[in-house]
Design a protein around this motif. Sequence first.
Motif, PDB file in Angstrom:
ATOM      1  N   PRO A 149      24.766  13.762   0.138  1.00  0.00           N
ATOM      2  CA  PRO A 149      24.371  13.757  -1.327  1.00  0.00           C
ATOM      3  C   PRO A 149      23.199  14.002  -1.609  1.00  0.00           C
ATOM      4  O   PRO A 149      22.136  13.109  -0.768  1.00  0.00           O
ATOM      5  CB  PRO A 149      25.159  12.561  -2.198  1.00  0.00           C
ATOM      6  CG  PRO A 149      25.621  12.173  -1.281  1.00  0.00           C
ATOM      7  CD  PRO A 149      25.609  12.539  -0.162  1.00  0.00           C
ATOM      8  N   PHE A 150      22.288  14.553  -1.997  1.00  0.00           N
ATOM      9  CA  PHE A 150      20.917  15.410  -1.993  1.00  0.00           C
ATOM     10  C   PHE A 150      20.861  15.584  -3.916  1.00  0.00           C
ATOM     11  O   PHE A 150      21.251  15.575  -4.952  1.00  0.00           O
ATOM     12  CB  PHE A 150      19.875  16.602  -1.878  1.00  0.00           C
ATOM     13  CG  PHE A 150      21.050  17.543  -1.519  1.00  0.00           C
ATOM     14  CD1 PHE A 150      21.618  18.384  -2.777  1.00  0.00           C
ATOM     15  CD2 PHE A 150      21.876  17.805  -0.403  1.00  0.00           C
ATOM     16  CE1 PHE A 150      21.882  19.824  -2.860  1.00  0.00           C
ATOM     17  CE2 PHE A 150      23.136  18.901  -0.441  1.00  0.00           C
ATOM     18  CZ  PHE A 150      22.401  20.015  -1.340  1.00  0.00           C
ATOM     19  N   ASP A 151      19.149  15.243  -4.386  1.00  0.00           N
ATOM     20  CA  ASP A 151      18.957  15.527  -5.502  1.00  0.00           C
ATOM     21  C   ASP A 151      17.882  16.815  -5.994  1.00  0.00           C
ATOM     22  O   ASP A 151      18.028  16.875  -7.207  1.00  0.00           O
ATOM     23  CB  ASP A 151      17.861  13.895  -5.937  1.00  0.00           C
ATOM     24  CG  ASP A 151      18.006  12.830  -5.666  1.00  0.00           C
ATOM     25  OD1 ASP A 151      18.978  13.256  -6.868  1.00  0.00           O
ATOM     26  OD2 ASP A 151      17.832  12.336  -4.943  1.00  0.00           O
ATOM     27  N   VAL A 152      17.770  17.335  -4.104  1.00  0.00           N
ATOM     28  CA  VAL A 152      16.709  18.432  -4.544  1.00  0.00           C
ATOM     29  C   VAL A 152      17.527  19.134  -3.395  1.00  0.00           C
ATOM     30  O   VAL A 152      17.663  18.883  -2.183  1.00  0.00           O
ATOM     31  CB  VAL A 152      15.352  18.334  -4.492  1.00  0.00           C
ATOM     32  CG1 VAL A 152      14.681  19.417  -5.033  1.00  0.00           C
ATOM     33  CG2 VAL A 152      14.342  17.538  -5.702  1.00  0.00           C
ATOM     34  N   LEU A 153      17.409  20.385  -3.565  1.00  0.00           N
ATOM     35  CA  LEU A 153      18.239  21.475  -2.447  1.00  0.00           C
ATOM     36  C   LEU A 153      17.351  22.780  -2.055  1.00  0.00           C
ATOM     37  O   LEU A 153      17.068  23.411  -3.805  1.00  0.00           O
ATOM     38  CB  LEU A 153      19.428  22.555  -2.869  1.00  0.00           C
ATOM     39  CG  LEU A 153      19.453  23.372  -1.399  1.00  0.00           C
ATOM     40  CD1 LEU A 153      20.188  22.509  -0.281  1.00  0.00           C
ATOM     41  CD2 LEU A 153      21.264  23.530  -2.279  1.00  0.00           C
ATOM     42  N   MET A 154      16.317  22.765  -1.317  1.00  0.00           N
ATOM     43  CA  MET A 154      15.783  24.282  -1.405  1.00  0.00           C
ATOM     44  C   MET A 154      15.433  25.112  -0.053  1.00  0.00           C
ATOM     45  O   MET A 154      15.769  23.861   0.665  1.00  0.00           O
ATOM     46  CB  MET A 154      14.007  23.032  -0.886  1.00  0.00           C
ATOM     47  CG  MET A 154      12.995  22.207  -1.840  1.00  0.00           C
ATOM     48  SD  MET A 154      11.869  21.473  -1.123  1.00  0.00           S
ATOM     49  CE  MET A 154      11.033  23.317  -1.594  1.00  0.00           C
ATOM     50  N   HIS A 155      15.719  26.133  -0.724  1.00  0.00           N
ATOM     51  CA  HIS A 155      16.280  27.152   0.202  1.00  0.00           C
ATOM     52  C   HIS A 155      15.140  27.558   0.602  1.00  0.00           C
ATOM     53  O   HIS A 155      14.512  28.580   0.260  1.00  0.00           O
ATOM     54  CB  HIS A 155      16.972  28.185  -1.019  1.00  0.00           C
ATOM     55  CG  HIS A 155      17.798  29.272  -0.001  1.00  0.00           C
ATOM     56  ND1 HIS A 155      18.303  30.387  -0.345  1.00  0.00           N
ATOM     57  CD2 HIS A 155      18.077  29.172   1.370  1.00  0.00           C
ATOM     58  CE1 HIS A 155      18.702  31.561   1.096  1.00  0.00           C
ATOM     59  NE2 HIS A 155      18.647  30.662   2.070  1.00  0.00           N
TER      60      HIS A 155
ATOM     61  N   ALA B 209      14.147  -1.874  -5.624  1.00  0.00           N
ATOM     62  CA  ALA B 209      15.530  -1.003  -6.780  1.00  0.00           C
ATOM     63  C   ALA B 209      14.810   0.613  -7.062  1.00  0.00           C
ATOM     64  O   ALA B 209      15.915   0.996  -7.615  1.00  0.00           O
ATOM     65  CB  ALA B 209      15.772  -1.572  -7.726  1.00  0.00           C
ATOM     66  N   GLN B 210      14.278   0.469  -6.309  1.00  0.00           N
ATOM     67  CA  GLN B 210      13.762   2.375  -6.950  1.00  0.00           C
ATOM     68  C   GLN B 210      14.737   2.846  -5.869  1.00  0.00           C
ATOM     69  O   GLN B 210      14.834   2.781  -4.604  1.00  0.00           O
ATOM     70  CB  GLN B 210      11.949   2.072  -5.977  1.00  0.00           C
ATOM     71  CG  GLN B 210      11.360   3.829  -6.614  1.00  0.00           C
ATOM     72  CD  GLN B 210      10.022   3.758  -6.417  1.00  0.00           C
ATOM     73  OE1 GLN B 210       9.133   2.667  -5.209  1.00  0.00           O
ATOM     74  NE2 GLN B 210       9.489   5.278  -6.304  1.00  0.00           N
ATOM     75  N   LYS B 211      14.980   4.395  -6.997  1.00  0.00           N
ATOM     76  CA  LYS B 211      15.431   5.006  -6.019  1.00  0.00           C
ATOM     77  C   LYS B 211      14.901   5.908  -5.396  1.00  0.00           C
ATOM     78  O   LYS B 211      13.678   6.513  -5.070  1.00  0.00           O
ATOM     79  CB  LYS B 211      16.707   6.060  -6.935  1.00  0.00           C
ATOM     80  CG  LYS B 211      17.360   7.006  -6.791  1.00  0.00           C
ATOM     81  CD  LYS B 211      17.810   7.913  -8.588  1.00  0.00           C
ATOM     82  CE  LYS B 211      19.119   8.957  -8.259  1.00  0.00           C
ATOM     83  NZ  LYS B 211      19.189   9.985  -7.245  1.00  0.00           N
ATOM     84  N   VAL B 212      15.362   6.219  -4.080  1.00  0.00           N
ATOM     85  CA  VAL B 212      15.027   7.359  -3.059  1.00  0.00           C
ATOM     86  C   VAL B 212      16.087   8.759  -3.152  1.00  0.00           C
ATOM     87  O   VAL B 212      16.301   9.011  -3.547  1.00  0.00           O
ATOM     88  CB  VAL B 212      15.726   6.794  -1.651  1.00  0.00           C
ATOM     89  CG1 VAL B 212      15.237   8.465  -0.702  1.00  0.00           C
ATOM     90  CG2 VAL B 212      15.420   5.228  -1.270  1.00  0.00           C
ATOM     91  N   LEU B 213      13.949   9.890  -2.960  1.00  0.00           N
ATOM     92  CA  LEU B 213      14.808  11.241  -3.463  1.00  0.00           C
ATOM     93  C   LEU B 213      15.036  11.666  -2.464  1.00  0.00           C
ATOM     94  O   LEU B 213      14.183  11.679  -0.870  1.00  0.00           O
ATOM     95  CB  LEU B 213      12.940  11.564  -3.735  1.00  0.00           C
ATOM     96  CG  LEU B 213      13.475  12.989  -4.228  1.00  0.00           C
ATOM     97  CD1 LEU B 213      13.860  13.681  -5.705  1.00  0.00           C
ATOM     98  CD2 LEU B 213      11.489  13.818  -3.973  1.00  0.00           C
TER      99      LEU B 213
END
Length: 122
Positions: free
Chosen positions: A79-85, A11-15
């Motif tokens: 959809p993503f949790d973090v966006l790195m540029h 059930a752990q959320k995937v980053l």
Amino acid sequence: MAQGSKDRSSAQKVLRIGFWLTDAFDFYALASALEPLRVANETAGETVCEWQMLSLQGAPLRASNGVTMATQALDQAQPFDVLMHLTCVGPHGARGLIRELLARNQRDLAAPHTQADARRLH
């Protein structure tokens, strides 16, 4: 008890991480960001991190070291949790920055010194 911990683990959320690349991005910065994510997945024994390579157009991009990376258009991303540029740091990536810094250093060394500078050097 083992079943309960397995249920909690599944059930752990995937980053979910998006890497937004621009032309001449720093390949080594990308590799340095990806390796801990890969190790996290390996250590966990399951997928705890997912990532996507993104760009504005979704076309392949060339890194500062010449490696070409396939990308997906930013507006088509999952959809993503973090966006790195990740972008270039000079006209030709990191190499361009290093060349500019070396050229600037050479200009400074070749420039005539003031009398005060000459006194400090001796």
